[in-house]
Scaffold this active site. Structure first.
Site, PDB file in Angstrom:
ATOM      1  CE  LYS A  13     -13.027  -6.720   1.682  1.00 14.56           C
ATOM      2  NZ  LYS A  13     -13.329  -5.360   1.322  1.00 14.56           N
ATOM      3  N   PRO A 104     -17.180 -13.008  -5.922  1.00 16.77           N
ATOM      4  CG  PRO A 104     -19.114 -11.423  -6.064  1.00 16.77           C
ATOM      5  CD  PRO A 104     -18.529 -12.504  -5.092  1.00 16.77           C
ATOM      6  CG  ASP A 146      -8.538  -5.739   1.784  1.00 12.09           C
ATOM      7  OD1 ASP A 146      -8.696  -4.731   2.688  1.00 12.09           O
ATOM      8  OD2 ASP A 146      -9.378  -5.890   0.743  1.00 12.09           O
TER       9      ASP A 146
HETATM   10  O1  C5P Z   1      -2.838  -3.774  -0.988  1.00 12.49           O
HETATM   11  P1  C5P Z   1      -3.813  -4.188  -2.160  1.00 12.49           P
HETATM   12  O2  C5P Z   1      -2.901  -4.668  -3.307  1.00 12.49           O
HETATM   13  O3  C5P Z   1      -4.796  -4.933  -1.777  1.00 12.49           O
HETATM   14  O4  C5P Z   1      -4.198  -2.642  -2.775  1.00 12.49           O
HETATM   15  C1  C5P Z   1      -4.481  -2.398  -4.184  1.00 12.49           C
HETATM   16  C2  C5P Z   1      -4.261  -1.066  -4.540  1.00 12.49           C
HETATM   17  O5  C5P Z   1      -5.229  -0.264  -3.732  1.00 12.49           O
HETATM   18  C3  C5P Z   1      -3.232  -0.420  -4.177  1.00 12.49           C
HETATM   19  O6  C5P Z   1      -2.031  -0.741  -5.193  1.00 12.49           O
HETATM   20  C4  C5P Z   1      -3.244   0.975  -3.852  1.00 12.49           C
HETATM   21  O7  C5P Z   1      -3.451   1.675  -5.096  1.00 12.49           O
HETATM   22  C5  C5P Z   1      -4.884   1.068  -3.413  1.00 12.49           C
HETATM   23  N1  C5P Z   1      -4.831   0.958  -1.754  1.00 12.49           N
HETATM   24  C6  C5P Z   1      -4.250   2.218  -1.134  1.00 12.49           C
HETATM   25  N2  C5P Z   1      -4.430   2.394   0.197  1.00 12.49           N
HETATM   26  C7  C5P Z   1      -4.594   1.319   0.907  1.00 12.49           C
HETATM   27  C8  C5P Z   1      -5.072  -0.119   0.248  1.00 12.49           C
HETATM   28  C9  C5P Z   1      -4.994   0.051  -1.044  1.00 12.49           C
HETATM   29  O8  C5P Z   1      -4.136   3.380  -1.858  1.00 12.49           O
HETATM   30  N3  C5P Z   1      -4.606   1.450   2.233  1.00 12.49           N
END
Ligand code: C5P
Length: 315
Positions: A13, A104, A146
């Site tokens: 995406k 990637p 995501d």
């Molecule tokens: O949800 P995911 O594991 O993909 O997110 C990775 C990191 O990105 C989270 O640990 C957080 O620090 C940050 N994040 C955030 N707010 C979001 C999505 C991600 O702070 N809405």
């Protein structure tokens, strides 16, 4: 007779907009983002087996020293997605999951999330566990911000932490093609670190978002290019100036719009047509070295999750 295996393409995406509104009590950030699948895929093959979940990754032509970055097979997001589906549905059999990785890693294009989303949809079909797409999106939200958008698999507006998904119905007139050039520098950007570095002071306006959504609905590239926005560009370009240079060179190569993809490290350029995309790619390689990882891809507003092999149905 039950099919024993299934192959599908899990698209990457890009975020045409990514606005961050502030930090939440749970440590995540409230955001709003227009997310679209693009024609750059990991290929997932699922084979039924007894109870166990096994994941094997084959990396194809990715930039940088990526192999050490791959999570241990048991921690892989696809393995976690498979186990979560097994636990939720009580399904008794397992699966071997072969991932041919072309997206990637740590590149802001949702590679790991694409694998988890594809695993939820693929195994739900292969196992016949019958969960709705909405139920699969809820499972996805437990694994990563995501993933619900990527389970949905078409153009969406993502809000909250990422779990609130509103489809963006796209009615592009016949013949509208939207080409991008993706450049990845061969290193990864840790998402959590970038969010921590984010400081408010958003420069985009409500009008920018409305224009971007309208542009996506209509396939109006010019308007989309004028409305590209990513709140994470400032913290990412501050820490990794090379990425700002890459973005500048894509602009000099004639791209109508250039943006950091998600939290990076990939940067994408929107081209006027396929020929221009190829010309921008060729120029980037000529000026920066043929080692530079680039891909020309198409935006897929209606998504694609193609199944082939013994199971012909789309999942
Ligand atoms: O949800 P995911 O594991 O993909 O997110 C990775 C990191 O990105 C989270 O640990 C957080 O620090 C940050 N994040 C955030 N707010 C979001 C999505 C991600 O702070 N809405």
């Amino acid at each position: 007779m039950k099919n024993e295996n299934l192959t599908l393409l899990a698209p990457a995406k890009i975020n045409l907009t990514l606005e961050i509104f502030g930090k939440r009590a749970d440590g995540y950030h409230d955001l709003r983002s227009l997310v679209v699948p693009v024609s750059l895929y990991d290929t997932l093959t699922f084979t039924l087996q007894e109870r166990e979940i096994e994941v094997m990754c084959e990396v194809v032509g990715l930039p940088g020293e990526v192999l050490p970055l791959l999570p241990a097979p048991g921690d892989n997001l696809a393995a976690r997605a498979a186990r979560l589906l097994q636990e939720t549905t009580g399904y008794s059999r397992g699966a071997r999951i072969h991932i041919r990785k072309e997206i990637p890693i740590g590149g802001g294009m949702g590679g790991g999330s694409a694998d988890a989303a594809g695993t939820l949809r693929g195994l739900n079909s292969l196992w016949g566990t019958g969960l709705s797409v909405e139920a699969l999106m809820e499972l996805g939200a437990q694994l990563g911000s995501d993933i619900p958008a990527m389970v949905y698999g078409k153009a969406v507006c993502m809000e909250g932490r990422g779990e609130k998904i509103t489809p963006v119905p796209c009615c592009w007139t016949a013949g509208v093609d939207w080409w991008i050039v993706v450049v990845n520098p061969g290193f990864t950007v840790p998402t959590g670190d970038v969010y921590r570095r984010f400081r408010s002071g958003l420069t985009s306006t409500e009008e920018t978002f409305i224009n971007a959504r309208f542009a996506l609905e209509r396939g109006d590239q010019k308007l989309a290019c004028a409305s590209l926005v990513n709140s994470l560009e400032v913290p990412v370009y501050d820490k990794y100036p090379l990425l700002a240079i890459v973005a500048g060179r894509l602009k000099s190569a004639g791209a109508a719009g250039v943006l950091l993809s998600g939290s990076g490290a990939s940067v994408f350029a929107v081209a006027e047509n396929h020929e221009q995309a190829l010309a921008i790619e060729a120029r980037m390689k000529r000026e920066n070295g043929s080692w530079l990882w680039t891909r020309v891809a198409q935006i897929l507003p209606d998504g694609v999750m193609v199944a082939h092999g013994p199971l012909e149905a789309r999942v």
